[in-house]
Design a protein around this motif. Structure first.
Motif, PDB file in Angstrom:
ATOM      1  N   LYS A  20       0.835  -1.205   0.000  1.00  0.00           N
ATOM      2  CA  LYS A  20       0.000   0.000   0.000  1.00  0.00           C
ATOM      3  C   LYS A  20       0.866   1.250   0.000  1.00  0.00           C
ATOM      4  CE  LYS A  20      -3.715  -2.300   2.448  1.00  0.00           C
ATOM      5  NZ  LYS A  20      -4.400  -2.470   3.715  1.00  0.00           N
ATOM      6  N   ASP A  21       1.876   1.258   0.860  1.00  0.00           N
ATOM      7  CA  ASP A  21       2.766   2.417   0.965  1.00  0.00           C
ATOM      8  C   ASP A  21       3.566   2.655  -0.310  1.00  0.00           C
ATOM      9  OD1 ASP A  21       1.844   2.658   3.540  1.00  0.00           O
ATOM     10  OD2 ASP A  21       3.695   1.934   4.489  1.00  0.00           O
ATOM     11  N   ASN A  22       3.839   1.579  -1.054  1.00  0.00           N
ATOM     12  CA  ASN A  22       4.667   1.684  -2.257  1.00  0.00           C
ATOM     13  C   ASN A  22       3.866   1.559  -3.545  1.00  0.00           C
ATOM     14  OD1 ASN A  22       7.651   1.766  -1.275  1.00  0.00           O
ATOM     15  ND2 ASN A  22       6.604   0.306   0.054  1.00  0.00           N
ATOM     16  N   LYS A  23       2.558   1.669  -3.410  1.00  0.00           N
ATOM     17  CA  LYS A  23       1.643   1.648  -4.562  1.00  0.00           C
ATOM     18  C   LYS A  23       1.855   0.418  -5.459  1.00  0.00           C
ATOM     19  CE  LYS A  23       0.921   6.522  -4.462  1.00  0.00           C
ATOM     20  NZ  LYS A  23       1.737   7.654  -4.360  1.00  0.00           N
ATOM     21  N   VAL A  24       1.988  -0.741  -4.814  1.00  0.00           N
ATOM     22  CA  VAL A  24       2.135  -2.005  -5.525  1.00  0.00           C
ATOM     23  C   VAL A  24       0.780  -2.694  -5.542  1.00  0.00           C
ATOM     24  CG1 VAL A  24       3.223  -4.285  -5.487  1.00  0.00           C
ATOM     25  CG2 VAL A  24       4.552  -2.254  -4.858  1.00  0.00           C
ATOM     26  N   LYS A  25       0.323  -3.037  -6.741  1.00  0.00           N
ATOM     27  CA  LYS A  25      -0.963  -3.717  -6.867  1.00  0.00           C
ATOM     28  C   LYS A  25      -0.766  -5.202  -6.555  1.00  0.00           C
ATOM     29  CE  LYS A  25      -4.822  -4.414  -9.956  1.00  0.00           C
ATOM     30  NZ  LYS A  25      -5.400  -4.162 -11.258  1.00  0.00           N
ATOM     31  N   VAL A  26      -1.547  -5.704  -5.625  1.00  0.00           N
ATOM     32  CA  VAL A  26      -1.471  -7.103  -5.219  1.00  0.00           C
ATOM     33  C   VAL A  26      -2.687  -7.830  -5.776  1.00  0.00           C
ATOM     34  CG1 VAL A  26      -1.427  -8.677  -3.241  1.00  0.00           C
ATOM     35  CG2 VAL A  26      -0.241  -6.472  -3.109  1.00  0.00           C
ATOM     36  N   LEU A  27      -2.443  -8.974  -6.387  1.00  0.00           N
ATOM     37  CA  LEU A  27      -3.545  -9.763  -6.932  1.00  0.00           C
ATOM     38  C   LEU A  27      -4.390 -10.329  -5.795  1.00  0.00           C
ATOM     39  CD1 LEU A  27      -1.654 -11.825  -9.642  1.00  0.00           C
ATOM     40  CD2 LEU A  27      -3.124  -9.846  -9.997  1.00  0.00           C
ATOM     41  N   GLU A  28      -5.691 -10.257  -5.963  1.00  0.00           N
ATOM     42  CA  GLU A  28      -6.592 -10.847  -4.971  1.00  0.00           C
ATOM     43  C   GLU A  28      -6.660 -12.339  -5.221  1.00  0.00           C
ATOM     44  OE1 GLU A  28     -10.394  -9.054  -4.347  1.00  0.00           O
ATOM     45  OE2 GLU A  28      -9.623  -7.085  -4.949  1.00  0.00           O
ATOM     46  N   ARG A  29      -6.521 -13.086  -4.154  1.00  0.00           N
ATOM     47  CA  ARG A  29      -6.633 -14.530  -4.246  1.00  0.00           C
ATOM     48  C   ARG A  29      -7.017 -15.072  -2.883  1.00  0.00           C
ATOM     49  NH1 ARG A  29      -0.591 -16.632  -5.258  1.00  0.00           N
ATOM     50  NH2 ARG A  29      -1.298 -18.529  -4.282  1.00  0.00           N
ATOM     51  N   PRO A  30      -7.755 -16.153  -2.861  1.00  0.00           N
ATOM     52  CA  PRO A  30      -8.148 -16.717  -1.573  1.00  0.00           C
ATOM     53  C   PRO A  30      -6.937 -17.268  -0.830  1.00  0.00           C
ATOM     54  CG  PRO A  30      -9.061 -18.007  -3.382  1.00  0.00           C
ATOM     55  CD  PRO A  30      -8.289 -16.883  -3.986  1.00  0.00           C
ATOM     56  N   SER A  31      -6.983 -17.202   0.490  1.00  0.00           N
ATOM     57  CA  SER A  31      -5.891 -17.791   1.255  1.00  0.00           C
ATOM     58  C   SER A  31      -5.922 -19.298   1.069  1.00  0.00           C
ATOM     59  CB  SER A  31      -6.026 -17.436   2.727  1.00  0.00           C
ATOM     60  OG  SER A  31      -7.191 -17.990   3.258  1.00  0.00           O
ATOM     61  N   GLN A  32      -4.759 -19.872   1.107  1.00  0.00           N
ATOM     62  CA  GLN A  32      -4.585 -21.315   0.954  1.00  0.00           C
ATOM     63  C   GLN A  32      -5.190 -21.832  -0.345  1.00  0.00           C
ATOM     64  OE1 GLN A  32      -6.199 -22.747   4.667  1.00  0.00           O
ATOM     65  NE2 GLN A  32      -4.255 -22.443   5.699  1.00  0.00           N
ATOM     66  N   SER A  33      -5.108 -21.019  -1.395  1.00  0.00           N
ATOM     67  CA  SER A  33      -5.610 -21.470  -2.694  1.00  0.00           C
ATOM     68  C   SER A  33      -4.663 -22.536  -3.241  1.00  0.00           C
ATOM     69  CB  SER A  33      -5.724 -20.293  -3.663  1.00  0.00           C
ATOM     70  OG  SER A  33      -4.466 -19.709  -3.866  1.00  0.00           O
ATOM     71  N   PRO A  34      -5.128 -23.354  -4.155  1.00  0.00           N
ATOM     72  CA  PRO A  34      -4.279 -24.422  -4.691  1.00  0.00           C
ATOM     73  C   PRO A  34      -3.019 -23.865  -5.334  1.00  0.00           C
ATOM     74  CG  PRO A  34      -6.550 -24.685  -5.410  1.00  0.00           C
ATOM     75  CD  PRO A  34      -6.450 -23.350  -4.739  1.00  0.00           C
ATOM     76  N   ASP A  35      -1.920 -24.548  -5.103  1.00  0.00           N
ATOM     77  CA  ASP A  35      -0.655 -24.131  -5.700  1.00  0.00           C
ATOM     78  C   ASP A  35      -0.558 -24.764  -7.081  1.00  0.00           C
ATOM     79  OD1 ASP A  35       1.949 -23.461  -6.362  1.00  0.00           O
ATOM     80  OD2 ASP A  35       2.595 -23.616  -4.287  1.00  0.00           O
ATOM     81  N   LEU A  36      -0.423 -23.947  -8.104  1.00  0.00           N
ATOM     82  CA  LEU A  36      -0.382 -24.449  -9.472  1.00  0.00           C
ATOM     83  C   LEU A  36       1.029 -24.804  -9.924  1.00  0.00           C
ATOM     84  CD1 LEU A  36      -2.904 -21.917 -11.003  1.00  0.00           C
ATOM     85  CD2 LEU A  36      -3.293 -24.322 -10.466  1.00  0.00           C
ATOM     86  N   ASN A  37       2.014 -24.491  -9.121  1.00  0.00           N
ATOM     87  CA  ASN A  37       3.394 -24.742  -9.489  1.00  0.00           C
ATOM     88  C   ASN A  37       3.655 -26.251  -9.541  1.00  0.00           C
ATOM     89  OD1 ASN A  37       6.162 -24.900  -9.705  1.00  0.00           O
ATOM     90  ND2 ASN A  37       6.541 -23.296  -8.206  1.00  0.00           N
ATOM     91  N   PRO A  38       4.059 -26.788 -10.692  1.00  0.00           N
ATOM     92  CA  PRO A  38       4.291 -28.236 -10.805  1.00  0.00           C
ATOM     93  C   PRO A  38       5.320 -28.770  -9.810  1.00  0.00           C
ATOM     94  CG  PRO A  38       4.284 -27.223 -12.973  1.00  0.00           C
ATOM     95  CD  PRO A  38       4.248 -26.103 -11.968  1.00  0.00           C
ATOM     96  N   ILE A  39       6.278 -27.945  -9.404  1.00  0.00           N
ATOM     97  CA  ILE A  39       7.302 -28.441  -8.477  1.00  0.00           C
ATOM     98  C   ILE A  39       6.691 -28.817  -7.136  1.00  0.00           C
ATOM     99  CG2 ILE A  39       8.016 -26.221  -7.487  1.00  0.00           C
ATOM    100  CD1 ILE A  39      10.422 -29.009  -8.541  1.00  0.00           C
TER     101      ILE A  39
END
Length: 98
Positions: free
Chosen positions: A17-36
């Motif tokens: 917020k202080d650095n005007k960075v837009k954060v993507l909204e996502r549910p907490s503990q959403s599925p991890d899509l990273n194959p690793i």
């Protein structure tokens, strides 16, 4: 910023917020899509099944199990990404079978 409830640091939440960075909204503990992450889960399953008794044995078991993983397995994890992504979108970030 993964919206994980275990990481509720006020400083971390305030910084974007202080650095005007837009954060993507996502549910907490959403599925991890990273194959690793799926590969690590497989490694964990294999390692625990062999019941290591100390860290040295665990290290050797991990090396042995890693060597047994065929490259096609990794390729299938990557190929399945689109299917996982589609299901996550369909369920709006909530739990899926993955």
């Amino acid at each position: 910023m993964d919206n994980e409830p275990k990481h509720p640091s006020k400083v971390v939440a305030k910084w974007p917020k202080d650095n005007k960075v837009k954060v993507l909204e996502r549910p907490s503990q959403s599925p991890d899509l990273n194959p690793i992450e799926h590969l690590w889960a497989e490694m964990k399953k294999r390692g625990l099944a062999r019941r290591p008794t100390n860290l040295t044995r665990l290290h050797h078991l991990c090396q042995e199990e890693w060597d047994k993983i065929h490259p096609t397995y990794c390729g299938k994890l990557v190929e399945g990404y689109l299917k996982r992504l589609t299901q996550v979108k369909q369920f709006k970030g909530n739990a899926t079978k993955y």
